[in-house]
Design a protein around this motif. Structure first.
Motif, PDB file in Angstrom:
ATOM      1  N   PRO A 217       0.878  -1.204  -0.035  1.00 60.63           N
ATOM      2  CA  PRO A 217       0.054  -0.003   0.048  1.00 60.63           C
ATOM      3  C   PRO A 217       0.754   1.301  -0.054  1.00 60.63           C
TER       4      PRO A 217
ATOM      5  N   HIS B 101      -6.641   4.501  -0.370  1.00 59.51           N
ATOM      6  CA  HIS B 101      -6.919   3.184  -0.035  1.00 59.51           C
ATOM      7  C   HIS B 101      -5.766   2.084  -0.039  1.00 59.51           C
TER       8      HIS B 101
ATOM      9  N   GLU C 186      -4.574  -0.640  -0.730  1.00 60.81           N
ATOM     10  CA  GLU C 186      -4.714  -1.887  -1.561  1.00 60.81           C
ATOM     11  C   GLU C 186      -3.398  -1.951  -2.464  1.00 60.81           C
TER      12      GLU C 186
ATOM     13  N   ASP D 110      -7.287  -8.909  -4.899  1.00 63.18           N
ATOM     14  CA  ASP D 110      -7.567  -7.910  -3.635  1.00 63.18           C
ATOM     15  C   ASP D 110      -8.740  -7.343  -4.265  1.00 63.18           C
TER      16      ASP D 110
ATOM     17  N   ARG E 202     -11.941  -7.563  -1.869  1.00 62.88           N
ATOM     18  CA  ARG E 202     -11.755  -6.769  -0.506  1.00 62.88           C
ATOM     19  C   ARG E 202     -11.810  -5.324  -0.610  1.00 62.88           C
ATOM     20  N   SER E 203     -11.107  -4.703  -1.791  1.00 62.17           N
ATOM     21  CA  SER E 203     -11.476  -3.350  -1.794  1.00 62.17           C
ATOM     22  C   SER E 203     -12.686  -2.933  -1.971  1.00 62.17           C
TER      23      SER E 203
ATOM     24  N   ARG F  55     -13.190   0.101   0.447  1.00 60.87           N
ATOM     25  CA  ARG F  55     -13.506   1.424   0.219  1.00 60.87           C
ATOM     26  C   ARG F  55     -14.296   2.264   0.659  1.00 60.87           C
TER      27      ARG F  55
END
Length: 427
Positions: free
Chosen positions: A103, A164, A166, A172, A175-176, A180
């Protein structure tokens, strides 16, 4: 292509960049190709169209602040109206970057100059200003959209963009899709607290007048934060049809379908109300028609009709046709592709130019003219909805579209929500 293919293409680009560095160990080619260069300009930029008057900068100087994760629930960047003395400080230079290895591990594709001054004194005389929460595309950094954030701040908005958490990894995406909207909610909570008397943003921002703006997966985020509901059955049915037609949306289907029930289960709590939603090539297929019908706030959707990453029919057109908002606008950039909304490429990696990835080029548009169109419609829409500006409203009710731009507008008679609240308070 859609979000999945975007990620795959980006990963191929990064692989190429790493490969060039390896080559450079032997032949010194890496240091050259991995370095920055000013991209070629295919002809002079077209002059601004008379119909895009809101593309011009507003009356305010602009400041920028970095708010770390040690100060707020998520790291974020804020652009805001600043006092005239801000011009004495050096202007920002931004990086158009992807988060690749983690990230906080970013890879710059290009850099470009801004006008904002870091830490400039806020102009409180005209405040508090409406809040615009900006959600970047998947694994793209907020600074990649500074060109638009600065413009909005010059017109009297406080733009806050959460970082964010990620990485550029297709696995992913689901999950995002969960994280988010939560990041947007956390950002709004922080801004509301910081706007209280004695807070860092006191007198600067009105946390109760809110627009949500996003590109690509950030457009999905804006729709979700505006009330759109994930509909697993509708998404699965769409994916079944797409596979039969070999539609590009199947890449998003492959990434999300195995976990779409988890995404839907995490989005059962209704988000806080918003006053305006702006979705730029925003992924919308996971909501379906019924999920998008939950959107009642004023809505602006924009997209490129040649977008192969988030096809226009599955993003802007689907959201415009399916939302329940009586005040909505659809803007189509004829022949434009997906990354027309991202950062400028004043100095781009040489290999990005050589590979013609689409990150810094668009075959259908001069990028500066495209950004002028985006600035105009986004600014006019947010001014109309968050401030009630009559001139901005006129640009949306009976728009004179620039060449190469298609506009559909459904603007019910009335005023923006901010003015509706003021009128109710006066009764």
């Amino acid at each position: 292509m859609n979000a999945m293919r975007r990620a795959v293409r980006s990963m191929l680009l990064i692989g190429a960049l790493v490969g060039v560095v390896m080559v450079g160990l032997v032949g010194h080619a890496g240091s050259y190709l991995f370095g920055f260069d000013v991209p070629d300009v295919a002809g002079a930029a077209e002059p601004p169209d008379q119909a895009i008057g809101h593309a011009a900068a507003g009356p305010h100087r602009v400041g920028v602040r970095r708010i770390g994760a040690d100060e707020a629930p998520v790291a974020m960047t804020a652009w805001y109206p600043a006092v005239d003395t801000a011009a004495e400080e050096p202007a920002m230079r931004y990086s158009y970057s992807l988060t690749v290895l983690g990230p906080r591990a970013t890879t710059a594709l290009a850099t470009y100059p801004g006008t904002a001054r870091l830490g400039a004194e806020a102009d409180l005389d005209g405040g508090p200003y409406p809040l615009v929460v900006l959600s970047a595309g998947f694994a793209i950094t907020p600074d990649s959209y500074a060109w638009l954030a600065e413009h909005l701040a010059s017109h009297g908005f406080v733009v806050v963009a959460p970082q964010h958490e990620e990485t550029l990894n297709p696995s992913d995406l689901w999950r995002s899709a969960v994280d988010r909207p939560a990041a947007v909610a956390a950002t709004r909570t922080y801004v509301k607290m910081a706007a209280d008397p004695g807070g860092d943003l006191a007198g600067l921002v009105d946390p109760n007048t809110v627009g949500i703006l996003g590109h690509s997966y950030g457009g999905y985020t804006a729709l979700a934060a505006g009330g759109a509901r994930v509909d697993p059955d509708a998404f699965t049915a769409s994916c079944d049809r797409a596979r039969g037609d070999d539609d590009p949306i199947v890449f998003l289907c492959d990434a999300l379908e195995p976990r779409i029930d988890d995404v839907a289960a995490a989005s059962t709590t209704p988000p806080a109300p918003v006053d305006a939603i702006v979705s730029l090539a925003g992924d919308a297929a996971m909501f379906g028609e019924s999920g998008l019908a939950e959107v009642t706030a004023p809505l602006l959707v924009m997209g490129g009709t040649a977008d192969r990453d988030s096809p226009f029919a599955w993003t802007s057109r689907l959201a415009f046709d399916s939302s329940s908002s009586p005040r909505k606008v659809e803007v189509a950039l004829e022949g434009a592709e997906h990354f027309i909304f991202t950062g400028d490429c004043d100095r781009a990696r040489r290999i990005v130019r050589l590979l013609r990835t689409g990150f810094c080029d668009d075959p259908g548009w001069d990028r500066e003219r495209a950004r002028a169109v985006v600035r105009h419609y986004v600014t006019a829409f947010l001014l109309a909805e968050l401030t009630g500006a009559a001139k901005a409203e006129e640009a949306l009710i009976a728009p004179e579209a620039p060449m190469g731009v298609g506009v559909r507008s459904s603007r019910a008679q009335g005023v923006g929500r901010r003015n509706q609240r003021r009128l109710a308070a006066d009764l």
